[in-house]
Design a protein around this motif. Structure first.
Motif, PDB file in Angstrom:
ATOM      1  N   LYS A 107      71.830 -52.920-119.298  1.00 54.08           N
ATOM      2  CA  LYS A 107      72.680 -51.724-120.290  1.00 54.08           C
ATOM      3  C   LYS A 107      73.059 -51.266-119.355  1.00 54.08           C
ATOM      4  CE  LYS A 107      67.947 -51.436-122.703  1.00 54.08           C
ATOM      5  NZ  LYS A 107      66.800 -50.316-123.378  1.00 54.08           N
ATOM      6  N   LYS A 108      73.636 -51.653-120.891  1.00 55.13           N
ATOM      7  CA  LYS A 108      75.513 -50.217-120.884  1.00 55.13           C
ATOM      8  C   LYS A 108      75.063 -49.154-121.272  1.00 55.13           C
ATOM      9  CE  LYS A 108      78.625 -53.141-120.027  1.00 55.13           C
ATOM     10  NZ  LYS A 108      79.281 -53.289-119.237  1.00 55.13           N
ATOM     11  N   THR A 109      75.302 -48.118-120.305  1.00 62.94           N
ATOM     12  CA  THR A 109      75.272 -46.284-120.414  1.00 62.94           C
ATOM     13  C   THR A 109      75.634 -45.721-121.962  1.00 62.94           C
ATOM     14  OG1 THR A 109      74.032 -46.546-118.984  1.00 62.94           O
ATOM     15  CG2 THR A 109      73.892 -44.550-120.286  1.00 62.94           C
ATOM     16  N   VAL A 110      75.575 -45.494-122.743  1.00 63.62           N
ATOM     17  CA  VAL A 110      76.988 -44.928-123.454  1.00 63.62           C
ATOM     18  C   VAL A 110      76.474 -42.948-124.010  1.00 63.62           C
ATOM     19  CG1 VAL A 110      77.795 -44.669-125.683  1.00 63.62           C
ATOM     20  CG2 VAL A 110      76.848 -46.680-125.073  1.00 63.62           C
ATOM     21  N   LEU A 111      77.108 -42.564-122.994  1.00 62.67           N
ATOM     22  CA  LEU A 111      77.657 -40.995-123.405  1.00 62.67           C
ATOM     23  C   LEU A 111      77.756 -40.206-124.373  1.00 62.67           C
ATOM     24  CD1 LEU A 111      77.676 -38.014-122.548  1.00 62.67           C
ATOM     25  CD2 LEU A 111      79.673 -37.717-121.350  1.00 62.67           C
ATOM     26  N   VAL A 112      76.647 -39.605-125.359  1.00 67.27           N
ATOM     27  CA  VAL A 112      77.305 -38.929-126.789  1.00 67.27           C
ATOM     28  C   VAL A 112      77.094 -37.550-126.735  1.00 67.27           C
ATOM     29  CG1 VAL A 112      75.976 -39.036-128.969  1.00 67.27           C
ATOM     30  CG2 VAL A 112      74.829 -41.370-127.996  1.00 67.27           C
ATOM     31  N   SER A 113      78.806 -36.505-127.005  1.00 64.47           N
ATOM     32  CA  SER A 113      78.718 -36.108-126.571  1.00 64.47           C
ATOM     33  C   SER A 113      78.606 -35.191-128.226  1.00 64.47           C
ATOM     34  CB  SER A 113      79.965 -35.942-126.176  1.00 64.47           C
ATOM     35  OG  SER A 113      81.047 -35.313-127.142  1.00 64.47           O
ATOM     36  N   GLY A 114      77.709 -33.797-128.333  1.00 64.70           N
ATOM     37  CA  GLY A 114      77.643 -33.603-129.457  1.00 64.70           C
ATOM     38  C   GLY A 114      76.256 -34.394-129.735  1.00 64.70           C
ATOM     39  N   GLY A 115      75.711 -34.897-128.709  1.00 68.03           N
ATOM     40  CA  GLY A 115      73.923 -35.747-129.792  1.00 68.03           C
ATOM     41  C   GLY A 115      73.064 -35.553-130.073  1.00 68.03           C
ATOM     42  N   ALA A 116      72.856 -33.588-130.488  1.00 70.25           N
ATOM     43  CA  ALA A 116      72.407 -32.935-130.591  1.00 70.25           C
ATOM     44  C   ALA A 116      72.507 -32.841-131.781  1.00 70.25           C
ATOM     45  CB  ALA A 116      71.162 -32.017-129.484  1.00 70.25           C
ATOM     46  N   GLY A 117      74.053 -33.479-132.476  1.00 73.11           N
ATOM     47  CA  GLY A 117      73.608 -32.732-133.580  1.00 73.11           C
ATOM     48  C   GLY A 117      73.658 -33.439-135.380  1.00 73.11           C
ATOM     49  N   ASP A 174      71.170 -48.000-123.825  1.00 73.23           N
ATOM     50  CA  ASP A 174      70.251 -46.535-122.426  1.00 73.23           C
ATOM     51  C   ASP A 174      71.704 -45.608-123.450  1.00 73.23           C
ATOM     52  OD1 ASP A 174      68.397 -47.778-121.558  1.00 73.23           O
ATOM     53  OD2 ASP A 174      69.536 -48.234-119.773  1.00 73.23           O
ATOM     54  N   VAL A 175      70.896 -44.157-124.180  1.00 74.94           N
ATOM     55  CA  VAL A 175      71.979 -43.377-124.384  1.00 74.94           C
ATOM     56  C   VAL A 175      71.804 -41.768-122.809  1.00 74.94           C
ATOM     57  CG1 VAL A 175      72.552 -41.793-125.729  1.00 74.94           C
ATOM     58  CG2 VAL A 175      71.669 -44.111-126.646  1.00 74.94           C
ATOM     59  N   VAL A 176      72.767 -41.352-123.372  1.00 79.08           N
ATOM     60  CA  VAL A 176      72.949 -40.116-122.984  1.00 79.08           C
ATOM     61  C   VAL A 176      73.037 -39.112-123.947  1.00 79.08           C
ATOM     62  CG1 VAL A 176      73.333 -38.489-120.572  1.00 79.08           C
ATOM     63  CG2 VAL A 176      72.698 -40.870-119.848  1.00 79.08           C
ATOM     64  N   VAL A 177      72.383 -38.381-123.925  1.00 74.52           N
ATOM     65  CA  VAL A 177      72.676 -37.345-124.915  1.00 74.52           C
ATOM     66  C   VAL A 177      72.890 -35.844-124.711  1.00 74.52           C
ATOM     67  CG1 VAL A 177      71.477 -35.350-126.837  1.00 74.52           C
ATOM     68  CG2 VAL A 177      71.294 -37.898-127.297  1.00 74.52           C
ATOM     69  N   ALA A 178      74.492 -35.137-124.603  1.00 74.55           N
ATOM     70  CA  ALA A 178      74.688 -34.063-123.874  1.00 74.55           C
ATOM     71  C   ALA A 178      75.389 -33.312-125.109  1.00 74.55           C
ATOM     72  CB  ALA A 178      75.698 -34.109-123.268  1.00 74.55           C
ATOM     73  N   ASP A 179      74.507 -31.661-124.518  1.00 79.04           N
ATOM     74  CA  ASP A 179      75.268 -30.382-126.244  1.00 79.04           C
ATOM     75  C   ASP A 179      74.898 -29.467-125.897  1.00 79.04           C
ATOM     76  OD1 ASP A 179      74.825 -29.415-129.064  1.00 79.04           O
ATOM     77  OD2 ASP A 179      74.633 -31.545-130.297  1.00 79.04           O
ATOM     78  N   ASN A 180      75.778 -28.668-126.096  1.00 79.03           N
ATOM     79  CA  ASN A 180      75.300 -27.309-125.414  1.00 79.03           C
ATOM     80  C   ASN A 180      74.410 -26.346-126.896  1.00 79.03           C
ATOM     81  OD1 ASN A 180      76.463 -27.101-127.847  1.00 79.03           O
ATOM     82  ND2 ASN A 180      78.782 -25.497-126.478  1.00 79.03           N
ATOM     83  N   PHE A 181      74.120 -27.411-127.688  1.00 67.85           N
ATOM     84  CA  PHE A 181      73.305 -26.666-129.521  1.00 67.85           C
ATOM     85  C   PHE A 181      73.431 -24.954-129.403  1.00 67.85           C
ATOM     86  CE2 PHE A 181      70.133 -28.628-126.369  1.00 67.85           C
ATOM     87  CZ  PHE A 181      69.455 -29.428-127.549  1.00 67.85           C
ATOM     88  N   SER A 182      75.577 -25.148-129.386  1.00 65.03           N
ATOM     89  CA  SER A 182      76.291 -24.347-130.167  1.00 65.03           C
ATOM     90  C   SER A 182      75.870 -24.556-131.690  1.00 65.03           C
ATOM     91  CB  SER A 182      77.740 -24.017-129.711  1.00 65.03           C
ATOM     92  OG  SER A 182      77.928 -25.457-130.634  1.00 65.03           O
ATOM     93  N   ASN A 183      75.965 -25.451-132.674  1.00 59.29           N
ATOM     94  CA  ASN A 183      75.526 -25.733-133.296  1.00 59.29           C
ATOM     95  C   ASN A 183      74.575 -26.726-134.095  1.00 59.29           C
ATOM     96  OD1 ASN A 183      76.645 -25.138-136.438  1.00 59.29           O
ATOM     97  ND2 ASN A 183      77.425 -27.050-136.134  1.00 59.29           N
ATOM     98  N   CYS A 184      73.546 -26.353-133.418  1.00 57.57           N
ATOM     99  CA  CYS A 184      72.173 -27.013-133.608  1.00 57.57           C
ATOM    100  C   CYS A 184      71.012 -26.777-132.726  1.00 57.57           C
ATOM    101  CB  CYS A 184      72.664 -28.839-133.816  1.00 57.57           C
ATOM    102  SG  CYS A 184      72.661 -29.004-132.299  1.00 57.57           S
ATOM    103  N   ASP A 185      69.519 -26.886-133.256  1.00 59.38           N
ATOM    104  CA  ASP A 185      68.557 -27.088-132.482  1.00 59.38           C
ATOM    105  C   ASP A 185      68.151 -28.217-132.171  1.00 59.38           C
ATOM    106  OD1 ASP A 185      67.182 -27.832-134.658  1.00 59.38           O
ATOM    107  OD2 ASP A 185      66.433 -25.746-134.710  1.00 59.38           O
ATOM    108  N   ARG A 186      66.815 -28.201-131.349  1.00 60.83           N
ATOM    109  CA  ARG A 186      65.997 -29.842-130.804  1.00 60.83           C
ATOM    110  C   ARG A 186      66.252 -29.872-131.745  1.00 60.83           C
ATOM    111  NH1 ARG A 186      65.636 -29.178-125.252  1.00 60.83           N
ATOM    112  NH2 ARG A 186      64.143 -30.968-125.891  1.00 60.83           N
ATOM    113  N   THR A 187      66.095 -29.919-133.618  1.00 55.21           N
ATOM    114  CA  THR A 187      65.072 -30.732-133.914  1.00 55.21           C
ATOM    115  C   THR A 187      65.992 -32.006-134.734  1.00 55.21           C
ATOM    116  OG1 THR A 187      65.574 -28.735-135.407  1.00 55.21           O
ATOM    117  CG2 THR A 187      64.082 -31.187-136.818  1.00 55.21           C
TER     118      THR A 187
END
Ligand SMILES: NC(=O)c1ccc[n+]([C@@H]2O[C@H](COP(=O)([O-])OP(=O)(O)OC[C@H]3O[C@@H](n4cnc5c(N)ncnc54)[C@H](O)[C@@H]3O)[C@@H](O)[C@H]2O)c1
Length: 180
Positions: free
Chosen positions: A2-12, A28-41
């Motif tokens: 499987k290929k892995t995709v990094l989704v920056s801002g992935g919690a937005g 496969d996905v890796v989500v990365a975010d600093n939660f500056s404009n979102c929460d974990r919802t």
């Protein structure tokens, strides 16, 4: 494999929807975010929708080069979809430096790290703001860009150019797509 995709801002907003689509398409996905404009919802929602309770989440700031390098060291990233950015046009007029710093530095750190690891596919979430005030609507992909009308729009125009130049300089090792 499987290929892995990094989704920056992935919690937005868009990143979380794209994460669902990617998982359903078999990535496969890796989500990365600093939660500056979102929460974990949204992140929790994505896990629920996809049944992927183990969906990797890295809480980090893409303006932190070392954190970006650590991310690329920990995961074998085949492609990055870069959504991490500030996006409010009006706010960007009041706080231009905040927008230039976050939107440009975060993206340059991704590209520089992609270059350091020997290459990677990069999809940049640009914006229709790069068309400025178009001469005719609807715009198409052939419509020329015009000066953007806000610092936010300027960051998108600049990041498009940065990606284009980086792709050109890397002889096929970095492939790029601009999404407007
Ligand atoms: N929503 C739209 O209609 C629209 C239209 C055109 C382009 N875009 C672009 O698409 C992208 C995503 O938009 P969205 O609506 O999902 O916005 P969003 O604010 O919901 O998502 C962006 C995410 O990036 C995160 N983020 C911001 N800076 C970061 C940093 N330095 N490090 C780590 N995480 C960071 C935020 O916490 C947020 O979760 C943005 O780049 C935006 O400019 C959005």
């Amino acid at each position: 494999m499987k290929k892995t995709v990094l989704v920056s801002g992935g919690a937005g907003f868009i990143g979380s929807h794209v994460t669902v689509e990617l998982i359903e398409a078999g990535y496969d996905v890796v989500v990365a975010d600093n939660f500056s404009n979102c929460d974990r919802t949204c992140y929790e929602g994505v896990k629920k929708i996809t049944g992927r309770e183990d969906l990797p989440l890295v809480v980090m700031d893409f303006c932190d080069k070392k954190a970006v390098q650590d991310l690329f060291t920990k995961y074998h990233i085949d492609a990055v979809i870069h959504f991490a950015a500030y996006k409010a046009v009006g706010e960007s007029v009041d706080k231009p430096l905040m927008y230039y710093k976050n939107n440009l530095l975060s993206f340059m750190n991704v590209l520089e790290t992609a270059q350091e690891i020997g290459g990677c596919n990069v999809l940049f979430s640009s914006s229709a703001t790069v068309y400025g005030e178009p001469d005719a609507v609807p715009v198409t992909e052939d419509t020329p860009r015009k000066p953007a009308m806000s610092p936010y729009g300027n960051t998108k125009t600049m990041c498009e150019d940065i990606l284009r130049d980086t792709v050109k300089a890397n002889g096929g090792k970095i492939k790029g797509i601009l999404l407007r």
